[in-house]
Enzyme design. Structure first.
Site, PDB file in Angstrom:
ATOM      1  N   ASP A  35     -10.556  -4.877 -17.825  1.00  0.00           N
ATOM      2  CA  ASP A  35     -10.865  -5.829 -18.899  1.00  0.00           C
ATOM      3  C   ASP A  35      -9.577  -6.306 -19.565  1.00  0.00           C
ATOM      4  OD1 ASP A  35     -11.741  -7.224 -21.107  1.00  0.00           O
ATOM      5  OD2 ASP A  35     -12.867  -5.564 -21.990  1.00  0.00           O
ATOM      6  N   HIS A  39       0.811  -1.222   0.000  1.00  0.00           N
ATOM      7  CA  HIS A  39       0.000   0.000   0.000  1.00  0.00           C
ATOM      8  C   HIS A  39       0.844   1.273   0.000  1.00  0.00           C
ATOM      9  CE1 HIS A  39      -3.571   2.332   0.287  1.00  0.00           C
ATOM     10  NE2 HIS A  39      -4.296   1.458   0.944  1.00  0.00           N
TER      11      HIS A  39
END
Length: 458
Positions: free
Chosen positions: A379, A166
């Site tokens: 995608d 992170h």
């Protein structure tokens, strides 16, 4: 490897982890992280799970091969991810851009999406089987900055898990990287958004000076001896009916507030009642705020570092629980407005002056809105994901952290999912409080709708 739930058993075959390096040589240099990036709270790997179904037009394509090759090309542009962390004086983190690569695991599971049924909703209860096997105790400075596993399913679908350190990026930054990675998989040569490092924009000033009130970092004495063990988890689905029920509890001038304000205020109120916090004790709700557009001018497009704050709305438990719902909603709405460019500089300065201190976890909750990260929209050539959300229900080092993600349920309704972790007895009370709010019972209104409890597991 067996699935973690007795309701469905499947086996997992994992290949040995490999390191995927950038497709071509990249700069060998050291890059400093910002003083927002390297705060102690963010020094952990956070995992996103994306679940994809089979696509007939991709029948001759192997998702593992396509995604691995695209990753190598994406790392040319995001080459710091292929390096390793180093720590300097004052616990200052930097990235050694060594090009060593990111961890990649190829796997196969003898299970179909249909067998998972409604359990695809986030957080995916079988996620542990689909994550890279890395010990939580491992020194993060020795681990790759990305931990990726792509698992083929028997039906032709697949699961992508991405664990990222992170300190390198926030949700918006990771989303930017993942969309670039997917663009490479679909044949693009360069990302549509060029990545920018520019971490100096969020470095502490010289000399550092704290100019804002940061209640999220208050050091509070915990007078309770309660344990975080024996927690249970539920996920709650907020569809059109549930959101309408919450809006009906508000005066007209507040009914256009955001879904985040509504759900977060509802969580805060119900959770405080469920935990039976003493009336005169202060409770905090920390709201993750993306600060990119709070700067003047805004942070440049392509900046993928951590650029958020988590200001804390605060109230006595008694007033929060006794006041109308609008009280909590207004506190949440107003605290988000505290985040300005000056606020962000003040946080960076605070990190340097106070030793990169942790936020308070005492009588605190933290909520992140991940709907705009668009993890479902990534995608790789097989269309959008059926689900794209964090692998776990909690966020960060304490069980009071959670997030809101988008999801389409089995009825085809688009809505939002909120995972909640609480001790078992408190969870029972929480469910009742949530039921009362969504049915209008606490205001003696006729029953309108019931809460949509997605799932419960210990």
């Amino acid at each position: 490897m067996a699935s973690p739930s007795p309701s469905l058993s499947f086996t997992m075959r994992k290949c040995q982890p490999e390191l995927v390096a950038p497709a071509i040589p990249t700069p060998d240099e050291t890059k400093l992280l910002s003083d927002i990036d390297d705060q102690s709270y963010l020094r952990f790997h956070y995992s996103i799970i994306q679940i994809y179904q089979n696509e007939s037009s991709m029948a001759n394509k192997d998702p593992v091969r396509v995604i691995r090759q695209a990753l190598s090309r994406a790392l040319v542009f995001y080459y710091p991810f292929a390096g390793r962390l180093k720590e300097g004086r004052g616990r200052k983190l930097m990235v050694d851009c060594s090009g060593e690569g990111v961890m990649f695991v190829e796997a196969d599971a003898d299970v179909t999406l249909e067998q998972f049924g409604d359990n695809l909703q986030p957080p995916f209860i079988y996620s542990k089987a689909f994550l890279c096997d890395v010990s939580d105790s491992e020194d993060i400075k020795k681990l790759p900055l990305l931990l990726i596993q792509v698992t083929r399913l028997k039906c032709g679908g697949f699961v992508v898990s991405t664990g990222w350190n992170h300190v390198m990026a926030d949700g918006a930054g990771l989303s930017q990287f993942m969309h670039a990675w997917a663009e490479m998989a679909r044949g693009m040569k360069t990302p549509s958004i060029s990545p920018l490092w520019r971490r100096e924009l969020l470095m502490a000033r010289d000399p550092p000076r704290i100019t804002c009130n940061h209640r999220e970092y208050d050091q509070i004495q915990d007078t309770l001896t309660s344990s975080n063990h024996h927690l249970v988890h539920r996920s709650f689905f907020f569809g059109p009916a549930q959101m309408a029920a919450l809006r009906r509890l508000l005066p007209h001038h507040l009914r256009q507030c955001t879904a985040f304000d509504l759900i977060t205020a509802c969580l805060w109120r119900c959770r405080t009642k469920a935990l039976q916090t003493d009336a005169d004790e202060d409770v905090r709700m920390m709201c993750i705020v993306n600060a990119r557009n709070r700067f003047r001018p805004p942070l440049p497009i392509g900046y993928y570092g951590n650029a958020f704050a988590y200001p804390a709305a605060m109230s006595s438990a008694g007033k929060l629980c006794a006041s109308p719902f609008a009280y909590a909603v207004e506190l949440i709405h107003n605290v988000k407005g505290e985040v300005t460019e000056e606020y962000m500089h003040s946080v960076a300065d605070l990190m340097v002056l106070k030793g990169r201190c942790m936020p308070t976890t005492v009588r605190s909750c933290l909520v992140s809105d991940l709907t705009r990260a668009r993890f479902r929209d990534v995608d790789f050539g097989w269309g959008k994901a059926l689900s794209g959300a964090p692998a776990k229900g909690s966020t960060g080092p304490f069980y009071g952290g959670t997030h809101i993600v988008s999801y389409k349920n089995s009825k085809g309704e688009d809505g939002l999912v909120l995972p909640v972790w609480l001790p078992a007895k408190a969870m029972q009370k929480f469910v009742k409080e949530m039921d009362d709010m969504l049915s209008g019972n606490h205001q003696n209104n006729p029953k309108t709708t019931a809460p949509a409890f997605i799932r419960s597991n210990v």
